[in-house]
Design an enzyme around this catalytic site. Structure first.
Site, short mmCIF file in Angstrom:
data_model
loop_
_atom_site.label_atom_id
_atom_site.label_comp_id
_atom_site.label_asym_id
_atom_site.label_seq_id
_atom_site.Cartn_x
_atom_site.Cartn_y
_atom_site.Cartn_z
N HIS A 533 37.24 34.89 32.17
CA HIS A 533 37.98 35.44 32.51
C HIS A 533 37.85 36.74 31.25
CE1 HIS A 533 43.22 36.90 32.41
NE2 HIS A 533 41.94 37.57 31.43
N GLU A 534 37.24 36.75 30.83
CA GLU A 534 36.71 38.19 30.14
C GLU A 534 36.48 39.50 31.18
OE1 GLU A 534 39.03 39.86 28.39
OE2 GLU A 534 40.01 37.84 27.38
N HIS A 537 37.70 40.70 34.01
CA HIS A 537 37.88 42.59 32.95
C HIS A 537 36.85 43.04 32.58
CE1 HIS A 537 41.59 41.97 32.53
NE2 HIS A 537 41.45 40.77 31.45
N HIS A 540 35.22 44.69 36.32
CA HIS A 540 35.98 45.52 37.43
C HIS A 540 36.19 46.98 35.95
CE1 HIS A 540 41.21 46.36 38.19
NE2 HIS A 540 40.23 47.24 38.85
#
Length: 751
Positions: A533-534, A537, A540
């Site tokens: 999940h991290e 980020h 991105h």
């Protein structure tokens, strides 16, 4: 000395071909000597061993934090902020003296960047650095830069320079879409501060902003403050579950996983008991937000907060939540019946289902039905294996490879922080250059990256795109480290005036156990999913290569910002992806497919009830930030909303909203988690479910969604990826369909 550096080819094949000459090949040998039979790529090996200490460097200069020279000591923050403020003054003068045009936006962005590069770095250091002197200096820098930003937000001449640009139709038409959007975002930031108002109202807006900041800080602190009760009021046999000080029992959380029903009930009623000061603080916070929103021209705080988001307005959000609640209702009732059945089985004397029951009993049901004891999975999820899995996924999907790089002395705040560089796919290079930390014999020339704001590094570079950025991995537990998994932007990417691209720098913070001499860090399935999940980020941030740092990477609307990270959770739960890296750290055995299937299906147990709870939280957030004055007290609204959107009874003399810390950072935006998950679900099913390594889909994902950061309207990015404009019904259907059981696992489970 440059000539003493080890230079060589990167990759598993190079290490295998020349093991005695490979720097990280020897590292892999040390792992095997400790009983780890799996051979790792360099990035996997870098995370699967305990750091051996920094290289002896008697003559090397001590670098500052993140390579910023001034930050080799706490006093450097004063120098950094003074430099930033001087540059800001110079840029303000330039903006105000130039005629309006595209250059106005470039200078605004450079002004924003000069302040953000100190403020963002300081925001991280003030909570993460182990030394109090650094934390205090960073805190002061945040205050200083914050004060400067407030002054800029009330600088009428600066505002008018942007207003002249946007008021001229010919000039606006000459702007490209990204520049126009950034100009409008800067204008929005000005106007929500009230700069377009008359002098008296502008002063009122400033006062309200200051008051809201103070109330937000006070409320956040209050959400974590423990409650205490005289110990004679609690049964003695449950005292051991809490902290006992003198004649009081101190309760600092909900103890949601405690197997004793009485412990959970006591924790719920005591921890959520209303505090008059905290209640007043929340009421004041909501009231002041509403006053500010109306002062600057919005009918409610929610209308102000949702401008520019996927949802666009609170009416759409409530429509989304109501439709989702309707679709979930039957499934939620079945979940509650199943949870109550388990409670009746284990505690027949007290079988009424209460709000403190679902987290514990749903866990019991999952464990009983699917046998998903975390200890069975951990040996397959060493940290190095998981990092290797991310590397494989990014290489095949996006053409990106991760490389671990040795930080310079003083560059990191703790010796176990790892540094990653993210170049594009080496397979597409005709000329390849390699980092000094790579393994294998010398195959190519060295490349020294240009000195850029204190970041003078040797790294892997693509001949057409170049280095993408830096990720600092602060993964391990330490004293006083925040217990949260999160992503921090330290420096945003942007195109500089000289044509060079300012590379993004981010930190990923986790709280993992340290490796030992004989054991790598082993992750639970939940930890592995959080890592993916991290890293979503982080990618991105790396790939949101916008012209302006104001909209780089994750600097986009909240209901879009979580899409890339949640999408990574779908990859983390797909056996075809997991099979690429989940190997037993001792035997090298792959994680069996049925274990992955059971793990994925276990997450659907009582998932409707959990999603219904999130709908309740999101609806409560919308009502609190909707029409004011509120029709009732915040506690009465909580009770009504809980009955309407959740179903389990409100417990008298509790006030859960006083622990709802997301009301500060996600005010009127808590729904974003659900909407982002809906978008991620649709992207997964439409683009990656058939083949999670589809390079064409990966390139489209980068082009349509990641590359724009916040520089494009979020719904247009979603539409570009899905090739259609999704409706509210589409979002709801995507979320609900994720709850459906997998037929293959059902058959396997029934055998």
């Amino acid at each position: 000395m440059l000539c003493a550096r080890r230079v060589g080819g990167l990759g598993t094949r190079a290490a295998a071909a020349w093991p005695e000459r490979a720097g990280l090949g020897r590292l892999g040998a040390r792992i095997r000597a400790r009983g780890v039979s799996t051979s790792w790529s360099p990035v996997g090996a870098a995370f699967n061993v305990k750091p051996q200490g920094r290289r002896l460097d008697l003559f090397g200069e001590r670098r500052g934090l993140f390579g910023v020279p001034e930050l080799s000591a706490p006093e450097g923050f004063q120098i950094a902020q003074e430099n930033a403020l001087r540059k800001a003054d110079s840029l303000v003068a330039r903006v105000c003296s130039l005629p309006p045009g595209p250059r106005t936006v470039l200078l605004f962005d450079e002004l924003s960047d000069s302040l953000c590069r100190v403020a963002d770095l300081a925001d991280f250091v003030k909570i993460a650095h182990p030394e109090p002197a650094f934390r205090e200096a960073a805190e002061e820098a945040c205050r200083s830069i914050g004060t400067a930003v407030e002054k800029l937000n009330t600088n009428v001449e600066l505002y008018q320079s942007l207003q002249k640009l946007l008021a001229d139709p010919k000039l606006v038409d000459s702007l490209d879409p990204e520049t126009r959007r950034v100009a409008e975002l800067f204008m929005f930031d000005f106007e929500i501060s009230g700069i377009h108002l008359d002098k008296e109202k502008r002063r009122r807006a400033v006062d309200l902003n200051v008051r809201i900041l103070d109330l937000s800080s006070t409320f956040i602190m209050g959400t974590h403050f423990p409650n205490k009760i005289e110990k004679h009021l609690l049964p003695e046999h449950i005292h051991q579950n809490f902290v006992v000080t003198g004649n009081h029992v101190v309760v600092d959380g909900l103890h949601a996983e405690a197997p004793d029903d009485l412990v959970r009930e006591a924790a719920y009623k005591i921890f959520l008991y209303p505090n008059a000061g905290q209640l007043h603080c929340l009421e004041e916070l909501l009231s002041n937000r509403d006053l500010l929103a109306k002062l600057v021209g919005y009918s409610s705080y929610a209308h102000r907060a949702l401008q520019g988001t996927i949802a666009k307005n609170p009416e759409t959000v409530m429509q989304f939540l109501e439709k989702l609640s309707d679709k979930l209702s039957e499934r939620t009732l079945k979940d509650f019946e199943m949870i109550q059945g388990m409670k009746m089985k284990l505690n027949p004397q007290n079988s009424e289902l209460m709000p403190w029951d679902p987290p514990y009993y749903s866990g019991v049901i999952r464990a009983e039905r699917y046998n998903i004891e975390p200890s069975l999975y951990c040996p397959f999820f060493s940290l190095g294996a998981c990092m290797e899995g991310l590397n494989i996924l990014f290489t095949r999907l996006l053409g990106i490879t991760l490389f671990a790089e040795q930080p310079a002395r003083g560059e990191v705040w703790c010796e176990d922080v790892r540094k990653l560089v993210t170049p594009p796919d080496l397979g597409h290079c005709t000329k390849t250059v390699f980092s000094n930390i790579s393994c294998g014999p010398r195959l190519t020339e060295t490349y020294s990256a240009s000195h850029e704001s204190g970041l003078d590094r040797t790294a892997v570079v693509h001949e057409s795109e170049g280095l993408l950025g830096y990720i600092y991995c602060d993964f391990f537990q330490r004293a006083d480290k925040p217990h949260q998994d999160c992503h921090f932007t330290i420096r945003g990417g942007r195109l500089k005036e000289d044509g060079d691209y300012q590379l993004p720098v981010v930190v990923l913070m986790l709280n993992l156990p340290h490796p030992s001499r004989n054991l790598p860090t082993l992750l639970t399935p939940g930890m592995m999913e959080n890592l993916f999940h991290e890293m979503g980020h982080a990618m991105h941030s790396m790939l949101g290569r916008t012209r302006y740092q104001h909209v780089t990477g994750t600097r986009c609307p909240t209901d879009f910002a979580e899409v890339p990270s949640i999408l990574m959770e779908y990859f983390a739960n797909d056996y075809r992806v997991v099979n690429q890296f989940a190997r037993h750290y001792q035997t090298g055995q792959s994680l069996p497919k049925n274990m992955v299937s059971r793990l994925c299906e276990s997450k659907k147990v009582c998932a409707a009830a959990e999603m219904q709870l999130q709908v309740f939280y999101a609806a409560l957030d919308q009502i609190y930030h909707g029409k004011h004055p509120l029709r009732a007290s915040t506690t009465d609204i909580l009770r009504e909303t809980q009955e309407r959107f959740y179903g389990l009874p409100y417990v008298p003399n509790t006030a859960w909203q006083l622990r709802f810390s997301h009301l500060v950072g996600y005010g009127a935006k808590y729904y974003s988690y659900l909407m982002s998950r809906a978008v991620a679900s649709m992207v997964w099913k439409e683009c990656f479910q058939r083949d999670p390594f589809n390079r064409a889909a990966g390139e489209r994902y980068r082009r349509e969604m990641l590359a724009h950061g916040g520089g494009k309207e979020p719904m247009l990015m979603v539409q570009g990826m899905l090739q259609k404009r999704p409706s509210i019904d589409d979002f709801v259907s995507a979320l609900v369909s994720d709850l459906d059981p997998d037929f293959e696992t059902f058959l396997m489970d029934s055998e």
